[in-house]
Write a protein that holds these residues in place. Structure first.
Motif, PDB file in Angstrom:
ATOM      1  N   ASP A 134      -5.372   7.019   1.724  1.00 46.46           N
ATOM      2  CA  ASP A 134      -4.470   8.143   1.492  1.00 46.46           C
ATOM      3  C   ASP A 134      -4.601   8.699   0.078  1.00 46.46           C
ATOM      4  O   ASP A 134      -3.784   9.502  -0.344  1.00 46.46           O
ATOM      5  N   GLY A 135      -5.617   8.260  -0.637  1.00 44.24           N
ATOM      6  CA  GLY A 135      -5.826   8.757  -1.987  1.00 44.24           C
ATOM      7  C   GLY A 135      -5.151   7.948  -3.069  1.00 44.24           C
ATOM      8  O   GLY A 135      -5.357   8.209  -4.262  1.00 44.24           O
ATOM      9  N   SER A 136      -4.365   6.943  -2.719  1.00 42.09           N
ATOM     10  CA  SER A 136      -3.676   6.123  -3.709  1.00 42.09           C
ATOM     11  C   SER A 136      -4.630   5.089  -4.305  1.00 42.09           C
ATOM     12  O   SER A 136      -5.639   4.728  -3.684  1.00 42.09           O
ATOM     13  N   PRO A 137      -4.356   4.608  -5.511  1.00 42.38           N
ATOM     14  CA  PRO A 137      -5.185   3.533  -6.085  1.00 42.38           C
ATOM     15  C   PRO A 137      -5.240   2.303  -5.200  1.00 42.38           C
ATOM     16  O   PRO A 137      -6.262   1.629  -5.107  1.00 42.38           O
ATOM     17  N   SER A 138      -4.127   1.993  -4.536  1.00 44.44           N
ATOM     18  CA  SER A 138      -4.093   0.846  -3.644  1.00 44.44           C
ATOM     19  C   SER A 138      -5.066   1.023  -2.487  1.00 44.44           C
ATOM     20  O   SER A 138      -5.735   0.071  -2.066  1.00 44.44           O
ATOM     21  N   ALA A 139      -5.170   2.243  -1.969  1.00 48.44           N
ATOM     22  CA  ALA A 139      -6.090   2.502  -0.858  1.00 48.44           C
ATOM     23  C   ALA A 139      -7.543   2.382  -1.303  1.00 48.44           C
ATOM     24  O   ALA A 139      -8.397   1.904  -0.544  1.00 48.44           O
ATOM     25  N   LEU A 140      -7.846   2.812  -2.512  1.00 49.93           N
ATOM     26  CA  LEU A 140      -9.224   2.682  -3.004  1.00 49.93           C
ATOM     27  C   LEU A 140      -9.601   1.216  -3.203  1.00 49.93           C
ATOM     28  O   LEU A 140     -10.747   0.821  -2.962  1.00 49.93           O
ATOM     29  N   ALA A 141      -8.641   0.390  -3.616  1.00 50.51           N
ATOM     30  CA  ALA A 141      -8.903  -1.048  -3.690  1.00 50.51           C
ATOM     31  C   ALA A 141      -9.163  -1.608  -2.300  1.00 50.51           C
ATOM     32  O   ALA A 141     -10.024  -2.481  -2.107  1.00 50.51           O
ATOM     33  N   ALA A 142      -8.441  -1.087  -1.306  1.00 50.14           N
ATOM     34  CA  ALA A 142      -8.660  -1.519   0.076  1.00 50.14           C
ATOM     35  C   ALA A 142     -10.043  -1.112   0.559  1.00 50.14           C
ATOM     36  O   ALA A 142     -10.696  -1.856   1.305  1.00 50.14           O
ATOM     37  N   VAL A 143     -10.507   0.062   0.150  1.00 49.24           N
ATOM     38  CA  VAL A 143     -11.849   0.521   0.533  1.00 49.24           C
ATOM     39  C   VAL A 143     -12.909  -0.445   0.009  1.00 49.24           C
ATOM     40  O   VAL A 143     -13.858  -0.800   0.723  1.00 49.24           O
ATOM     41  N   GLU A 144     -12.778  -0.870  -1.230  1.00 50.56           N
ATOM     42  CA  GLU A 144     -13.745  -1.808  -1.800  1.00 50.56           C
ATOM     43  C   GLU A 144     -13.755  -3.122  -1.025  1.00 50.56           C
ATOM     44  O   GLU A 144     -14.821  -3.668  -0.713  1.00 50.56           O
ATOM     45  N   ALA A 145     -12.570  -3.630  -0.712  1.00 52.11           N
ATOM     46  CA  ALA A 145     -12.485  -4.875   0.047  1.00 52.11           C
ATOM     47  C   ALA A 145     -13.057  -4.703   1.448  1.00 52.11           C
ATOM     48  O   ALA A 145     -13.774  -5.575   1.960  1.00 52.11           O
ATOM     49  N   ALA A 146     -12.757  -3.577   2.083  1.00 52.57           N
ATOM     50  CA  ALA A 146     -13.249  -3.328   3.437  1.00 52.57           C
ATOM     51  C   ALA A 146     -14.763  -3.190   3.463  1.00 52.57           C
ATOM     52  O   ALA A 146     -15.420  -3.648   4.412  1.00 52.57           O
ATOM     53  N   ALA A 147     -15.337  -2.564   2.441  1.00 48.47           N
ATOM     54  CA  ALA A 147     -16.792  -2.432   2.377  1.00 48.47           C
ATOM     55  C   ALA A 147     -17.458  -3.797   2.286  1.00 48.47           C
ATOM     56  O   ALA A 147     -18.486  -4.057   2.939  1.00 48.47           O
ATOM     57  N   GLN A 148     -16.879  -4.680   1.489  1.00 54.19           N
ATOM     58  CA  GLN A 148     -17.419  -6.037   1.377  1.00 54.19           C
ATOM     59  C   GLN A 148     -17.291  -6.788   2.703  1.00 54.19           C
ATOM     60  O   GLN A 148     -18.211  -7.504   3.117  1.00 54.19           O
ATOM     61  N   GLU A 149     -16.163  -6.612   3.383  1.00 52.42           N
ATOM     62  CA  GLU A 149     -15.960  -7.270   4.673  1.00 52.42           C
ATOM     63  C   GLU A 149     -16.984  -6.760   5.695  1.00 52.42           C
ATOM     64  O   GLU A 149     -17.547  -7.535   6.474  1.00 52.42           O
ATOM     65  N   ALA A 150     -17.220  -5.442   5.716  1.00 52.43           N
ATOM     66  CA  ALA A 150     -18.170  -4.871   6.663  1.00 52.43           C
ATOM     67  C   ALA A 150     -19.584  -5.371   6.394  1.00 52.43           C
ATOM     68  O   ALA A 150     -20.338  -5.694   7.323  1.00 52.43           O
ATOM     69  N   ARG A 151     -19.956  -5.445   5.122  1.00 49.21           N
ATOM     70  CA  ARG A 151     -21.306  -5.926   4.788  1.00 49.21           C
ATOM     71  C   ARG A 151     -21.479  -7.384   5.202  1.00 49.21           C
ATOM     72  O   ARG A 151     -22.519  -7.755   5.755  1.00 49.21           O
TER      73      ARG A 151
END
Length: 293
Positions: A10-27
């Motif tokens: 949603d554009g929040s800093p918390s969501a961007l931290a979630a994106v980083e974690a999700a990218a690592q999980e997907a990899r």
């Protein structure tokens, strides 16, 4: 291809931290990363494109696409090589993300979104999704860590089996140790005053401790054989569950809890211990509802 890892932004800093974690999980999983944004059009007429009087890229649609593009860029920078796509979903965030969870292997969200009230530790979307998701949900707080063990809360109930299975999988994916923590000693973790301790009723600490250790061993049986590559350490602690788990999370890279455990009231989808850990843990929290693993 395995089911995707889905992250809500949603554009929040918390969501961007979630994106980083999700990218690592997907990899780690060899899965696609699906970045989604839930949007409800305002009741009044608002053109999706830019206003004729404003800049050509100033419309609602352009803003959302920029938000998603920024999230995907962050994901690719965090986990090069991961395959990521993006989508705008029409609807309220809680219902849209719950629908996405039906086809995902993991949902990832930030602990607070852009619409949160100041002072709240956890957003309503995170709580709702943890209680209703059709797959495990990881709620990401501010601190991320690549080292430390995976911590799982074990209470010996059937509802806890999915959390244990998930924790072993997460430890295997990360090449991390697993710490299985079982806390015992009180009738209840509710209220401001500590209830009567079981020890005061029986007077036999050693017998009770041995019983709880057997309960923990039984809960882990089968999972150790299924994941021989995971080094599992067990801890049996006499005390209150929420503060013990929260303190233990300081040294963990992830804590896994069941949605409901011992003492849960029928009809409640998210237990008090799970909610407390979601609000106060020092690392990301994965919540696993009963029957998901």
């Amino acid at each position: 291809m395995p089911r995707p890892v889905v992250v809500g932004v949603d554009g929040s800093p918390s969501a961007l931290a979630a994106v980083e974690a999700a990218a690592q999980e997907a990899r780690m999983r060899g899965a696609k990363l699906h970045v989604v944004h839930a949007f409800v059009w305002p009741a009044m007429h608002v053109p999706p494109g830019g206003s004729p009087l404003g800049p050509p890229a100033g419309g609602v649609r352009e803003g959302i696409e920029h938000l998603l593009a920024e999230a995907v860029e962050r994901a690719l920078a965090t986990a090069p090589g991961v395959v990521a796509d993006q989508a705008v979903i029409t609807g309220e965030a809680v219902t849209a993300l719950e629908a996405q969870s039906r086809t995902a292997q993991l949902m990832v969200v930030g602990h607070r979104g852009s619409g949160g009230f100041a002072g709240l530790l956890l957003g309503s979307t995170s709580v709702h999704l943890a209680a209703h998701s059709h797959c495990p949900v990881t709620v990401v707080r501010d601190r991320m860590a690549d080292d430390g063990p995976v911590l799982v809360a074990v209470d010996g109930t059937p509802q806890n089996r999915g959390a244990i299975a998930c924790a072993f999988e997460e430890a295997s994916l990360r090449g991390a140790n697993l710490v299985a923590l079982h806390v015992w000693g009180t009738w209840s973790d509710h209220g401001d005053t500590r209830p009567e301790d079981l020890v005061n009723l029986t007077g036999d600490v050693e017998t009770l401790q041995a019983h709880e250790e057997r309960l923990l061993d039984e809960a882990l049986s089968g999972h150790r054989e299924e994941h021989p590559e995971v080094t599992a350490h067990v801890r049996v602690v006499r005390g209150r569950t929420p503060p013990t788990l929260i303190e233990a999370s300081r040294d963990a890279q992830l804590i896994v809890v069941g949605a409901r455990g011992r003492g849960g009231l029928t009809g409640l989808l998210l237990g008090s211990v799970s909610q407390t850990v979601l609000h106060h843990a020092h690392c990301p929290v994965t919540v696993v509802r009963s029957g998901l693993m």
